[in-house]
Each structure stands twice: as structure tokens, then as C-alpha cells.
Scaffold this motif. Structure first.
Motif, PDB file in Angstrom:
ATOM      1  N   THR A  35       0.833  -1.198   0.000  1.00  0.00           N
ATOM      2  CA  THR A  35       0.000   0.000   0.000  1.00  0.00           C
ATOM      3  C   THR A  35       0.873   1.256   0.000  1.00  0.00           C
ATOM      4  OG1 THR A  35      -1.710  -1.213   1.207  1.00  0.00           O
ATOM      5  CG2 THR A  35      -1.902   1.191   1.170  1.00  0.00           C
ATOM      6  N   GLY A  36       1.919   1.246   0.820  1.00  0.00           N
ATOM      7  CA  GLY A  36       2.845   2.385   0.867  1.00  0.00           C
ATOM      8  C   GLY A  36       3.528   2.610  -0.467  1.00  0.00           C
ATOM      9  N   ALA A  37       3.956   1.511  -1.114  1.00  0.00           N
ATOM     10  CA  ALA A  37       4.615   1.626  -2.420  1.00  0.00           C
ATOM     11  C   ALA A  37       3.652   2.195  -3.460  1.00  0.00           C
ATOM     12  CB  ALA A  37       5.149   0.266  -2.875  1.00  0.00           C
ATOM     13  N   PHE A  38       2.367   1.793  -3.373  1.00  0.00           N
ATOM     14  CA  PHE A  38       1.369   2.313  -4.301  1.00  0.00           C
ATOM     15  C   PHE A  38       1.246   3.827  -4.140  1.00  0.00           C
ATOM     16  CE2 PHE A  38      -2.883   3.257  -5.902  1.00  0.00           C
ATOM     17  CZ  PHE A  38      -2.906   2.519  -7.067  1.00  0.00           C
ATOM     18  N   TYR A  39       1.216   4.277  -2.894  1.00  0.00           N
ATOM     19  CA  TYR A  39       1.099   5.712  -2.659  1.00  0.00           C
ATOM     20  C   TYR A  39       2.383   6.454  -3.054  1.00  0.00           C
ATOM     21  CZ  TYR A  39      -3.584   5.858  -0.857  1.00  0.00           C
ATOM     22  OH  TYR A  39      -4.948   5.816  -0.763  1.00  0.00           O
ATOM     23  N   VAL A  40       3.541   5.814  -2.921  1.00  0.00           N
ATOM     24  CA  VAL A  40       4.793   6.453  -3.368  1.00  0.00           C
ATOM     25  C   VAL A  40       4.768   6.628  -4.888  1.00  0.00           C
ATOM     26  CG1 VAL A  40       7.293   6.109  -3.643  1.00  0.00           C
ATOM     27  CG2 VAL A  40       6.221   5.758  -1.407  1.00  0.00           C
ATOM     28  N   VAL A  41       4.408   5.571  -5.622  1.00  0.00           N
ATOM     29  CA  VAL A  41       4.332   5.664  -7.084  1.00  0.00           C
ATOM     30  C   VAL A  41       3.358   6.770  -7.479  1.00  0.00           C
ATOM     31  CG1 VAL A  41       3.524   4.464  -9.183  1.00  0.00           C
ATOM     32  CG2 VAL A  41       5.038   3.289  -7.570  1.00  0.00           C
ATOM     33  N   ASN A  42       2.212   6.815  -6.814  1.00  0.00           N
ATOM     34  CA  ASN A  42       1.215   7.823  -7.151  1.00  0.00           C
ATOM     35  C   ASN A  42       1.606   9.219  -6.689  1.00  0.00           C
ATOM     36  OD1 ASN A  42      -1.292   6.728  -8.583  1.00  0.00           O
ATOM     37  ND2 ASN A  42      -0.696   5.130  -7.155  1.00  0.00           N
ATOM     38  N   THR A  43       2.390   9.317  -5.628  1.00  0.00           N
ATOM     39  CA  THR A  43       2.894  10.631  -5.210  1.00  0.00           C
ATOM     40  C   THR A  43       3.869  11.173  -6.251  1.00  0.00           C
ATOM     41  OG1 THR A  43       2.565  10.120  -2.880  1.00  0.00           O
ATOM     42  CG2 THR A  43       4.133  11.871  -3.393  1.00  0.00           C
ATOM     43  N   LEU A  44       4.703  10.300  -6.798  1.00  0.00           N
ATOM     44  CA  LEU A  44       5.608  10.726  -7.868  1.00  0.00           C
ATOM     45  C   LEU A  44       4.809  11.134  -9.106  1.00  0.00           C
ATOM     46  CD1 LEU A  44       8.398   8.018  -7.462  1.00  0.00           C
ATOM     47  CD2 LEU A  44       8.531  10.448  -6.836  1.00  0.00           C
ATOM     48  N   ALA A  45       3.753  10.376  -9.415  1.00  0.00           N
ATOM     49  CA  ALA A  45       2.892  10.738 -10.546  1.00  0.00           C
ATOM     50  C   ALA A  45       2.168  12.058 -10.263  1.00  0.00           C
ATOM     51  CB  ALA A  45       1.892   9.620 -10.822  1.00  0.00           C
ATOM     52  N   ARG A  94       3.491  -2.683 -11.529  1.00  0.00           N
ATOM     53  CA  ARG A  94       3.875  -4.059 -11.833  1.00  0.00           C
ATOM     54  C   ARG A  94       5.142  -4.474 -11.113  1.00  0.00           C
ATOM     55  NH1 ARG A  94       6.451  -6.379 -17.343  1.00  0.00           N
ATOM     56  NH2 ARG A  94       8.263  -5.537 -16.276  1.00  0.00           N
ATOM     57  N   ASP A  95       6.159  -3.596 -11.136  1.00  0.00           N
ATOM     58  CA  ASP A  95       7.480  -3.993 -10.673  1.00  0.00           C
ATOM     59  C   ASP A  95       7.800  -3.594  -9.233  1.00  0.00           C
ATOM     60  OD1 ASP A  95       7.939  -5.108 -13.171  1.00  0.00           O
ATOM     61  OD2 ASP A  95       8.727  -3.235 -13.973  1.00  0.00           O
ATOM     62  N   LEU A  96       7.130  -2.582  -8.722  1.00  0.00           N
ATOM     63  CA  LEU A  96       7.433  -2.136  -7.357  1.00  0.00           C
ATOM     64  C   LEU A  96       6.303  -2.431  -6.375  1.00  0.00           C
ATOM     65  CD1 LEU A  96       8.953   1.358  -8.245  1.00  0.00           C
ATOM     66  CD2 LEU A  96      10.184  -0.779  -7.773  1.00  0.00           C
ATOM     67  N   VAL A  97       5.089  -2.189  -6.783  1.00  0.00           N
ATOM     68  CA  VAL A  97       3.960  -2.284  -5.855  1.00  0.00           C
ATOM     69  C   VAL A  97       3.488  -3.723  -5.681  1.00  0.00           C
ATOM     70  CG1 VAL A  97       1.581  -1.561  -5.419  1.00  0.00           C
ATOM     71  CG2 VAL A  97       3.206   0.064  -6.397  1.00  0.00           C
ATOM     72  N   PHE A  98       3.091  -4.361  -6.762  1.00  0.00           N
ATOM     73  CA  PHE A  98       2.431  -5.660  -6.663  1.00  0.00           C
ATOM     74  C   PHE A  98       3.342  -6.853  -6.937  1.00  0.00           C
ATOM     75  CE2 PHE A  98      -1.089  -2.708  -7.886  1.00  0.00           C
ATOM     76  CZ  PHE A  98      -1.770  -2.770  -6.693  1.00  0.00           C
ATOM     77  N   ARG A  99       4.618  -6.651  -7.227  1.00  0.00           N
ATOM     78  CA  ARG A  99       5.522  -7.743  -7.604  1.00  0.00           C
ATOM     79  C   ARG A  99       5.555  -8.863  -6.556  1.00  0.00           C
ATOM     80  NH1 ARG A  99       6.081 -10.194 -11.298  1.00  0.00           N
ATOM     81  NH2 ARG A  99       6.277  -8.304 -12.467  1.00  0.00           N
ATOM     82  N   ARG A 100       5.724  -8.525  -5.279  1.00  0.00           N
ATOM     83  CA  ARG A 100       5.802  -9.566  -4.247  1.00  0.00           C
ATOM     84  C   ARG A 100       4.507 -10.357  -4.155  1.00  0.00           C
ATOM     85  NH1 ARG A 100       8.894  -6.780   0.905  1.00  0.00           N
ATOM     86  NH2 ARG A 100      10.906  -6.552  -0.108  1.00  0.00           N
ATOM     87  N   SER A 101       3.373  -9.673  -4.201  1.00  0.00           N
ATOM     88  CA  SER A 101       2.084 -10.363  -4.117  1.00  0.00           C
ATOM     89  C   SER A 101       1.854 -11.246  -5.331  1.00  0.00           C
ATOM     90  CB  SER A 101       0.944  -9.343  -3.990  1.00  0.00           C
ATOM     91  OG  SER A 101       1.049  -8.641  -2.776  1.00  0.00           O
ATOM     92  N   ILE A 102       2.220 -10.763  -6.511  1.00  0.00           N
ATOM     93  CA  ILE A 102       2.084 -11.564  -7.740  1.00  0.00           C
ATOM     94  C   ILE A 102       2.945 -12.816  -7.627  1.00  0.00           C
ATOM     95  CG2 ILE A 102       2.623 -11.646 -10.201  1.00  0.00           C
ATOM     96  CD1 ILE A 102       1.915  -8.583 -10.259  1.00  0.00           C
ATOM     97  N   ASP A 103       4.200 -12.650  -7.237  1.00  0.00           N
ATOM     98  CA  ASP A 103       5.109 -13.795  -7.098  1.00  0.00           C
ATOM     99  C   ASP A 103       4.616 -14.781  -6.029  1.00  0.00           C
ATOM    100  OD1 ASP A 103       6.695 -12.701  -9.077  1.00  0.00           O
ATOM    101  OD2 ASP A 103       8.199 -11.908  -7.683  1.00  0.00           O
ATOM    102  N   LYS A 104       4.110 -14.259  -4.933  1.00  0.00           N
ATOM    103  CA  LYS A 104       3.611 -15.104  -3.834  1.00  0.00           C
ATOM    104  C   LYS A 104       2.415 -15.933  -4.300  1.00  0.00           C
ATOM    105  CE  LYS A 104       2.009 -14.798   0.939  1.00  0.00           C
ATOM    106  NZ  LYS A 104       1.666 -13.892   2.026  1.00  0.00           N
TER     107      LYS A 104
END
Length: 181
Positions: A114-124, A167-177
Motif C-alpha cells: 500500500t505504501g509503495a502504491f502511494y509512493v508511485v502515485n505521489t511521484l505521478a 507491476r514492478d514495485l507495488v504488486f511484484r511480491r504479491s504476484i510472485d507469492k
């Protein structure tokens, strides 16, 4: 590193050909990374991110325009409206992208995700603000239509970097898991 990229760069600096030798490994890595976007799964995800983005943009623009109507007419009104609409639409986007685009269980993931999602969106958001504010600096005070056009230009500019970040920062771990289970 003996015989590695570092050594090649040092040797090539002596011969004056350092740029080509030092950048070759980076170019190879970038080429391999860009190839990961050329799969059916990546295309499907990119299309879904775009569709979620389209719905999210309607939500975002709706909030944005309501705020333009209710905020006092100040120089910073556009920045406040952009920021608040972006923040509100981000939670909506997170849930849709997590559940539909990347097909992950549950509405919310880990705090890291969730934090990574907000970081990506803060940069956007920063890029969006720069584009909207840059338009106002270049062309002076903008009409509501012009502000919307500037904001739309920003949406187009940030789409692919946001997808890559999701794809690569936010959800990568969950996708791999989920793939491992």
C-alpha cells in the motif's frame, strides 16, 4: 571488479572509448527489462491499468471540477484541487488495480504494498502538478477547460511509468507469492 564492467570502464577511459563500453551493459539490461512488457500478460495488465485509469480519471476529474467550483479563486486553487482529487482517486485506483488488473485476492495488501502504491502515485502527482503548473507559467492563468486539458496531458504522460511502478514495485511480491501457491 576484475574483468567486469568496472574494469572495462577503467580500461576504456584510457583509450577514450569509455562511453560505449560503460553504457553497453546498462543498455542490455534496459533492453531485457523492456522485453518484459512485450508479453500477453503485460499487454493485458497495461490495458487494464489504462481502463482502471480511465474510470479513475472520471472520478478524479469529477472531484477536481467540484473543488474548482467551491474553492476560493486563488493562484493555488488548481494545485489544491489537483492534490485533493488525486489523493481521493488513488484509494479507488489501488483497490481496482489490485483486484482486477493484477488479480490479487483481498482489497488491501501489506503495508509495504500500500505504501509503495502511494509512493508511485505521489511521484505521478508531482509530475501532474509540474505539468499543470508549468502550463500556467507558460500560458498565464488558464480557464477551467485549459486546466482540464493540462491535467489530461499529465494523465497521458504518467500512464506507462505508473504501470511499470505498479507491476514492478507495488504488486511484484504479491504476484510472485500467489504464483508460488
Amino acid at each position: 571488479s576484475p574483468g567486469g564492467v568496472g574494469r572495462d570502464c577503467v580500461d576504456s577511459i584510457r583509450t577514450g572509448d569509455h562511453l560505449a563500453v560503460c553504457l553497453a551493459p546498462a543498455a542490455t539490461i534496459m533492453k531485457q527489462y523492456l522485453k518484459t512488457f512485450m508479453t500477453k500478460e503485460s499487454l493485458r495488465q497495461f490495458i487494464r491499468v489504462g481502463l482502471v485509469g480511465g474510470v479513475n480519471t472520471i472520478v478524479d476529474f469529477g472531484i477536481f471540477n467540484i473543488l474548482l467550483l467551491v474553492l476560493p479563486d486563488e493562484r493555488w486553487e488548481a494545485s489544491v484541487a489537483v492534490s485533493l482529487s488525486y489523493i481521493g482517486a488513488t484509494a479507488f485506483s489501488y483497490i481496482l488495480n489490485r483486484r482486477w488488473t493484477f488479480e490479487l485476492d483481498g482489497s488491501w495488501g501489506s503495508g509495504r504494498e500500500t505504501g509503495a502504491f502511494y509512493v508511485v502515485n505521489t511521484l505521478a502527482l508531482a509530475a501532474t502538478l509540474a505539468i499543470v503548473e508549468g502550463a500556467q507559467v507558460l500560458w498565464g492563468p488558464l480557464t477551467v477547460l485549459q486546466l482540464n486539458l493540462a491535467k489530461f496531458a499529465a494523465v497521458v504522460v504518467v500512464l506507462f511509468p505508473k504501470y511499470a511502478g505498479y507491476r514492478d514495485l507495488v504488486f511484484r511480491r504479491s504476484i510472485d507469492k500467489e504464483r508460488r501457491s
